[in-house]
Scaffold this active site. Structure first.
Site, PDB file in Angstrom:
ATOM      1  N   SER A 194       0.814  -1.214   0.000  1.00  7.05           N
ATOM      2  CA  SER A 194       0.000   0.000   0.000  1.00  7.05           C
ATOM      3  C   SER A 194       0.848   1.263   0.000  1.00  7.05           C
ATOM      4  O   SER A 194       0.489   2.259  -0.637  1.00  7.05           O
ATOM      5  CB  SER A 194      -0.938   0.003   1.213  1.00  7.05           C
ATOM      6  OG  SER A 194      -1.790  -1.117   1.176  1.00  7.05           O
ATOM      7  N   HIS A 246       0.568   4.401   4.396  1.00  2.00           N
ATOM      8  CA  HIS A 246      -0.074   5.103   3.286  1.00  2.00           C
ATOM      9  C   HIS A 246       0.425   6.540   3.187  1.00  2.00           C
ATOM     10  O   HIS A 246       0.779   7.015   2.104  1.00  2.00           O
ATOM     11  CB  HIS A 246      -1.596   5.110   3.474  1.00  2.00           C
ATOM     12  CG  HIS A 246      -2.214   3.754   3.485  1.00  2.00           C
ATOM     13  ND1 HIS A 246      -3.540   3.540   3.800  1.00  2.00           N
ATOM     14  CD2 HIS A 246      -1.690   2.524   3.214  1.00  2.00           C
ATOM     15  CE1 HIS A 246      -3.809   2.244   3.716  1.00  2.00           C
ATOM     16  NE2 HIS A 246      -2.698   1.610   3.378  1.00  2.00           N
TER      17      HIS A 246
END
Length: 387
Positions: A194, A246
């Site tokens: 991610s 993230h």
């Protein structure tokens, strides 16, 4: 690339973006005053806007899938757990839903394969875990979501900018995500691509900004991209999602985009590739001033940011002690869920073929018929008991 004719080759910019892009028009030869034999038009592809053959992003997807298959082989649920899901898969079967709702391996198997464990990075100097964790996934759902996103986002970027720049951007963004995650989340392991994916999203945003003048529907493109980024970051406030990875990946990719994805302005391209009789006398610089400023500032921020982050990590700094509210960036507690995600610890007592476990976090007790239980088996049972 076609050879130039004596009358000069005309440039054609072969570049189609996800957004509408304004490209220089082909230069038409003015009509001749006297009859002359027709000269065929020869087009040259401008190297700064050429289309690349996409092969690296699909290769990344294949590598991630192979790593997941190997992780499931190492996991060997039938041998190391009391119960499994999809037992017909043999040693590739999944851990129970209570232990891993993503249809995947145990945490111990992920640790063996190279999951990010801050204690190992700091105390055992296993810095490579900052990279290896980006190629592992917690389950089938986790893998599918990330790989579909990688194909959608990465394909166009590699087609436009080539495998070298996009490959470096992907790997460095993943490292940036792991670095920020390790500074704030130090009690649990972390895996997933991610951070690298958010780096590609961040690079798309900075590429739009630094190449602003070549876009037609620039404000519409910016608004759409910001909405997509906001939604993806908002998902990160749910429990058991590492939003710091993230954010770290996004910031790394955002600044890397100014460095790697800068394009020359069209005035310079026309001046360089157009036939001499159509060139203007005005000298055009390759890049605009604001592009150069963004390039320098981003490079400085990246060097300083990664250096400071690595020094803090290797010194064992817990960033939560210096930012009391930052934990809300990764999880916001509500009446529906809790943000407590401490690893499961149990006290174990083996009496004959009876195994007695007590969860330290919730006080639950469990008795299992298990002779000579291994460490991984006890850890799996403990995870189910404490969940």
């Amino acid at each position: 690339m076609a050879a130039e004719s004596q009358s000069g080759a005309q440039p054609r910019l072969n570049s189609l973006r996800h957004y509408n892009v304004v490209h220089p028009v082909d230069i038409e030869t003015p009509p001749l005053t006297s009859p002359a034999p027709a000269t065929p038009t020869v087009f040259r592809e401008v190297k700064h806007f050429k289309k690349w053959v996409v092969w690296l992003i699909p290769t990344f997807v294949i590598i991630n899938v192979i790593m997941f298959v190997i992780t499931m082989y190492v996991n060997n649920c039938p041998k190391n757990s009391v119960s499994c899901i999809a037992t017909f898969l043999g040693r590739f079967s999944f851990q129970p839903f209570k232990e891993n709702p993503l249809l995947g391996p145990s945490s111990s198997a992920l640790q063996k394969m190279g999951a990010l464990d801050v204690k190992k990075v700091v105390d055992d100097h296993q810095g490579w875990l900052l990279i290896t964790c980006n190629w592992l996934h917690g389950g089938v759902f986790h893998l599918l979501a990330n790989m579909l996103s990688l194909l959608v986002i990465g394909y166009r970027l590699e087609q436009e900018f080539g495998f070298v720049r996009i490959g470096l951007l992907y790997v460095i963004s993943g490292l940036g995500g792991s670095l920020l995650s390790s500074l704030f989340i130090q009690s649990n392991i972390s895996v997933g691509a991610s951070g690298a994916l958010f780096g590609l999203l961040g690079a798309m945003l900075s590429e739009l900004i630094t190449n602003w003048t070549i876009y037609a529907s620039k404000f519409g493109a910016l608004f759409t991209l910001l909405i997509i980024i906001a939604i993806n970051l908002a998902v990160g406030i749910l429990p058991h999602v590492d939003n710091f990875a993230h954010i770290g990946g996004f910031l790394s990719g955002f600044f890397l985009g100014f460095v790697f994805l800068i394009r020359p302005q069209f005035g310079w391209v026309n001046q360089r590739y157009a036939p001499s009789e159509f060139r203007t006398s005005e000298v055009k610089s390759k890049f605009k001033t604001y592009q150069c400023i963004f390039w320098i500032l981003s490079l400085v921020i990246l060097i300083v940011g990664f250096t400071v982050g690595l020094v803090m990590l290797l010194r064992g700094v817990d960033a939560n002690k210096h930012c009391s509210w930052c934990h809300y960036l990764s999880c916001v507690p509500t009446s529906k869920w809790s943000c407590r995600s401490e690893p499961a610890y149990c006290s174990a007592t083996q009496t004959g073929d009876q195994l007695f476990l007590t969860c330290s976090s919730n006080g639950k007790n469990g008795t299992y018929t298990y002779a000579n239980a291994s460490t991984s088996q006890i850890q799996g049972l403990c995870s189910q008991l404490c969940s």
